[in-house]
Design an enzyme around this catalytic site. Structure first.
Site, mmCIF file in Angstrom:
data_model
loop_
_atom_site.group_PDB
_atom_site.id
_atom_site.type_symbol
_atom_site.label_atom_id
_atom_site.label_comp_id
_atom_site.label_asym_id
_atom_site.label_seq_id
_atom_site.Cartn_x
_atom_site.Cartn_y
_atom_site.Cartn_z
ATOM 1 N N PHE A 51 0.812 -1.221 0.000
ATOM 2 C CA PHE A 51 0.000 0.000 0.000
ATOM 3 C C PHE A 51 0.851 1.280 0.000
ATOM 4 C CE2 PHE A 51 -3.615 -2.564 0.441
ATOM 5 C CZ PHE A 51 -3.381 -3.533 1.406
ATOM 6 N N ASP A 52 0.278 2.344 -0.599
ATOM 7 C CA ASP A 52 0.917 3.671 -0.569
ATOM 8 C C ASP A 52 0.199 4.593 0.418
ATOM 9 O OD1 ASP A 52 0.980 3.450 -4.185
ATOM 10 O OD2 ASP A 52 2.480 2.784 -2.699
ATOM 11 N N VAL A 53 -1.105 4.328 0.621
ATOM 12 C CA VAL A 53 -1.930 5.196 1.471
ATOM 13 C C VAL A 53 -2.631 4.356 2.537
ATOM 14 C CG1 VAL A 53 -3.853 6.847 1.537
ATOM 15 C CG2 VAL A 53 -2.357 6.733 -0.496
#
Ligand SMILES: O=C(O)[C@H](O)[C@H](O)COP(=O)(O)O
Ligand SMILES: [Mg+2]
Length: 336
Positions: A51-53
């Site tokens: 994940f990035d967020v």
């Protein structure tokens, strides 16, 4: 003004056409066995890399009342040090974003006001940019605390009720008479917005009911049944507004999690890639359902708040997370 205008001009996207049509059951099916991460360093690193967020719920995940769970700050530091974006998505409408910023600061949790997205804010932008109450009925009758009032003010929406001390008293025969014949009512009220209210009483409910009977739009910041506080549970926003549901037979439009209008607004504001976004929460029927219906890349349940493992293991579970940990700080193991 339509939601496309909101997206183009304000970067905020609201849509009635929520993303998901597939029944939640189908969405849950392949998730019957959520992956347990606590103590499993390799899986935790794999999880973080996915994940990035990270969308973080607050009550029951970061804190319980004013008690911050151990290791929360270090966990946020770890994720941010790996270039992850953190967003705080709370259904708690008692505080505005600046008030939450103060709470974070007071609890020693680094957070920008811009990272905070609460149901009071979500409701205020819905009223101003979608509902667009037109004079002479452009006022909101508030059941709730300063959070709602301040976010409505930010959107230049007039309101009455809320924390007005003149409502903090017992109802009188004059009130009954004035409410029945309408002489005590404000003719400019076109909407009733209900959230968590520490000062709810018979008088406020009676005013709200009379406005709804006269056609006011019925909105709720959220409808959580309980509120996790001091490692126990208290009446939630949904338990504050339910008398109005009982009297009118009408369900409010709820603008907090799991509403996909809120997800669209968050996506529009943070330009996030849903597949690379994870919702972290303690409650199945708000946080986890929000992430699943929003078709996010994943959902992480923490066991420091409302929902328990048995809740998603039940055959009729409302939502099943893709991952779970005992507490948020278990993710810190990744740093070892
Ligand atoms: O009653 C409420 O409003 C909720 O219990 C509470 O606000 C939940 O907040 P969250 O867990 O979404 O931060
Ligand atoms: Mg919570």
């Amino acid at each position: 003004m339509c939601w496309r205008h909101c997206q183009a001009v304000h970067g905020i996207r609201f849509s009635e056409h929520s993303v998901t049509t597939a029944p939640l059951k189908a969405l849950n099916e392949h998730l019957r066995k959520p992956k347990y991460l606590s103590g499993d360093v390799a899986s935790i690193n794999e999880f973080i890399d996915k994940f990035d967020v990270f969308l973080f719920d607050c009550d029951g995940v970061l804190w319980s009342g004013d008690h911050v769970f151990e290791g929360v700050v270090e966990t946020l530091d770890l994720l941010r040090s790996r270039g992850k974006k953190t967003v705080f998505v709370t259904n708690n409408s008692t505080k505005s974003r600046p008030e939450y910023k103060k709470k974070f600061e007071g609890l020693g949790i680094p957070a920008d006001e811009d990272e905070i997205f609460g149901s009071a804010y979500s409701s205020a932008i819905y009223v101003s940019r979608i509902l667009k109450l037109a004079p002479p009925k452009n006022k909101v009758f508030v059941i709730g605390e300063t959070g709602i009032e301040k976010e409505l003010t930010t959107e230049n929406i007039p309101f009455i009720g809320g924390t007005d001390p003149s409502f903090r008293r017992d109802i009188t025969p004059e009130d009954f008479k004035g409410l029945a014949d309408g002489s005590l009512l404000d003719s400019e009220v076109g909407c009733v917005l209900a959230g968590l209210d520490w000062h709810i009483n018979y008088l406020k409910l009676s005013h709200a009911y009379q406005y709804l009977r006269r056609g006011a739009v019925f909105l709720a910041t959220n409808v959580d049944s309980t509120f996790p506080m001091n490692h126990n549970f208290f009446p939630g926003a949904g338990s504050i507004s339910i008398p109005l549901v009982n009297m009118t037979g009408q369900e409010p439009v709820a603008l907090g999690k799991p509403s996909q209008a809120m997800m669209d607004a968050i996506e529009g504001k943070f330009h996030l890639d849903r597949a690379r976004t994870c919702m972290v929460g303690d409650r199945l029927n708000t946080d986890i359902k929000f992430g699943i219906e929003g078709r996010l890349g994943g959902t992480l349940a923490v066991l420091t708040g409302v929902s328990k493992k048995e809740d998603w293991e039940a055959a009729d579970a409302v939502a099943v997370p893709s991952f779970y940990v005992d507490r948020l700080s278990d993710l810190r193991a990744a740093a070892q």
